[in-house]
Design an enzyme around this catalytic site. Sequence first.
Site, PDB file in Angstrom:
ATOM      1  N   SER B 184       0.832  -1.212   0.000  1.00  0.00           N
ATOM      2  CA  SER B 184       0.000   0.000   0.000  1.00  0.00           C
ATOM      3  C   SER B 184       0.868   1.265   0.000  1.00  0.00           C
ATOM      4  O   SER B 184       0.650   2.178  -0.802  1.00  0.00           O
ATOM      5  CB  SER B 184      -0.905  -0.086   1.229  1.00  0.00           C
ATOM      6  N   ARG B 231      10.142   0.329   9.397  1.00  0.00           N
ATOM      7  CA  ARG B 231      10.583   0.388  10.777  1.00  0.00           C
ATOM      8  C   ARG B 231      12.109   0.411  10.841  1.00  0.00           C
ATOM      9  O   ARG B 231      12.783  -0.037   9.918  1.00  0.00           O
ATOM     10  CB  ARG B 231       9.994  -0.797  11.530  1.00  0.00           C
ATOM     11  N   GLU B 242      15.998   2.783  17.419  1.00  0.00           N
ATOM     12  CA  GLU B 242      15.268   3.978  17.851  1.00  0.00           C
ATOM     13  C   GLU B 242      15.219   4.081  19.367  1.00  0.00           C
ATOM     14  O   GLU B 242      15.007   3.068  20.020  1.00  0.00           O
ATOM     15  CB  GLU B 242      13.825   3.931  17.346  1.00  0.00           C
ATOM     16  N   HIS B 260      10.505   8.657  14.617  1.00  0.00           N
ATOM     17  CA  HIS B 260       9.535   7.708  14.056  1.00  0.00           C
ATOM     18  C   HIS B 260       8.244   8.479  13.801  1.00  0.00           C
ATOM     19  O   HIS B 260       7.298   8.440  14.595  1.00  0.00           O
ATOM     20  CB  HIS B 260       9.308   6.578  15.065  1.00  0.00           C
ATOM     21  N   ALA B 262       6.799   9.218  10.319  1.00  0.00           N
ATOM     22  CA  ALA B 262       6.306   9.279   8.941  1.00  0.00           C
ATOM     23  C   ALA B 262       4.784   9.249   8.885  1.00  0.00           C
ATOM     24  O   ALA B 262       4.190   9.671   7.900  1.00  0.00           O
ATOM     25  CB  ALA B 262       6.892   8.146   8.105  1.00  0.00           C
TER      26      ALA B 262
END
Lengths: 296, 296
Positions: B184, B231, B242, B260, B262
């Site tokens: 997607s 990720r 992260e 993180h 987006a």
Amino acid sequence: MSSSPLRADSTSCSYKKSKLIIVSMSESPQVLVQRPPTFDFMDELLSRNFPILTTHHTSSAPLLNSLSRQASSSIRVVVNMAMLKLDADLLSHLPSLQLLVCTSVGTEHIDLAECKRRGIAVTNAGEAFSEDVADCAVGLLISVLRKIPAADRYVRSGKWVKFGEFQLGIKLSGKRVGILGLGSIGSLIAKRLEPFGCIISYNSTSQKQSIPYQYYPDALGKKGVIINVGRGGLIDEKEMKEPGVPEELFGLDNVVLSPHAAMATPGSLKNIAQLTLANLKAFFSNQPLISPVRLD
Amino acid sequence: MSSSPLRADSTSCSYKKSKLIIVSMSESPQVLVQRPPTFDFMDELLSRNFPILTTHHTSSAPLLNSLSRQASSSIRVVVNMAMLKLDADLLSHLPSLQLLVCTSVGTEHIDLAECKRRGIAVTNAGEAFSEDVADCAVGLLISVLRKIPAADRYVRSGKWVKFGEFQLGIKLSGKRVGILGLGSIGSLIAKRLEPFGCIISYNSTSQKQSIPYQYYPDALGKKGVIINVGRGGLIDEKEMKEPGVPEELFGLDNVVLSPHAAMATPGSLKNIAQLTLANLKAFFSNQPLISPVRLD
């Protein structure tokens, strides 16, 4: 080199690294390149095809010091770079001038009325920068909405580790976008924003036929985000006089600041060098100019 | 509030600002929201429709302290947020669990094998974040090529005034772009890059039919720029865990760093809240789930 009619102004100019000024003494150069000292990227291409002189002067006295009367009277073409000023007084010292090849899109630094009066043809950058400027406009738009530079500062300063999640951004997809000026650049921006599902409208000097976007004859609204990929003067020139930027903006995370760099890629430089050469070749072979500016 | 079966862990958790925990005592809550203390954005929407409990625990001992045995045995649905770990041990204390609504796209923090073994259905974020992530990917791509955050730093630090022109960027239009994973998000990125004239190719678990892009069965090349909107673990997790970022990257102008984030827009949060509610409603009315994860 000492016999060249060009003498670099010692106060600010160094041509040490440049490969230009290949002047054949058997033939007086007919092309003068008016450019800042560091803007030497098209010298090699041009000088392979025509003898060129260069100057970075924008007023007549130092120009006359740097060019001999003979040299200045032989100039038929000026290649004007980086929007260096070219006014009627300076033009008056180039009596044989027939063509002004301007490497910018805008020509407000040129005395066009004087060019018209004297029958000097003018060309501009045409569409040489359009793709890069359109790319940059989309990049700046996403950068300001999604706070990409602010987020980058947040991570670099160690705040992500210290304070956790960054603030939310603003969604681009589906947003209403108004484009002021739907010429070559504006149209490319619109095309790029279509697959984001943006609802595009535009303002222009006149409504365009066969354009699928909504036309607004006056303003496009007062709220929202402004992306300026035109010249600084299109905003309030007093408030945003390059390279001076109001320091109040420095503290704002919803502002993305950029130097005059929307066209600054090797691709654009290559395009403008080739377009300049093509205009020169057209001129010297009496062919139609490639990117003429209408003088009316 | 003191009669609620949820007791917040005093070490790290404050629910002062949250409007949740609307617990009808006549009916034991069947929905447990496992989320960090600050992730309260869907509490109001959910609790208007179902009594909910919340916890931020990821291991069984504190979970058991925070929930009574009666409360934990009544839980039929867990809404798992922010990729908080949910392992077999923790699942074992939720004997009535039938559905796990995961608000992330990835499910690697969930013991899916255990869910399958126990017949617990799992849903994920589906396409709730896809537009924002695709927008951000394009923004990051242009940002890194055209050095937008570095240029912004250049202006803010006063270097534009002091040193003049900024370095050149890299042109995006016409570039070859490889997309790893054409689901997607990847498809939306491809669609957005088409009007840039980019030549798009992709790698995926299998070649897709009726896709106009070139498929590469292995790698997409070693040179160039990487944009990771997947990720952190998709890169080298040890190198990029992260929120820890190797400090070597902080000095590089050809690197754009992002938290993180987006999908971090109100639009995405609204989407995931609505999708979560839709999955819950489907479950409690015995309808097919909206965004099921295949457990095989």
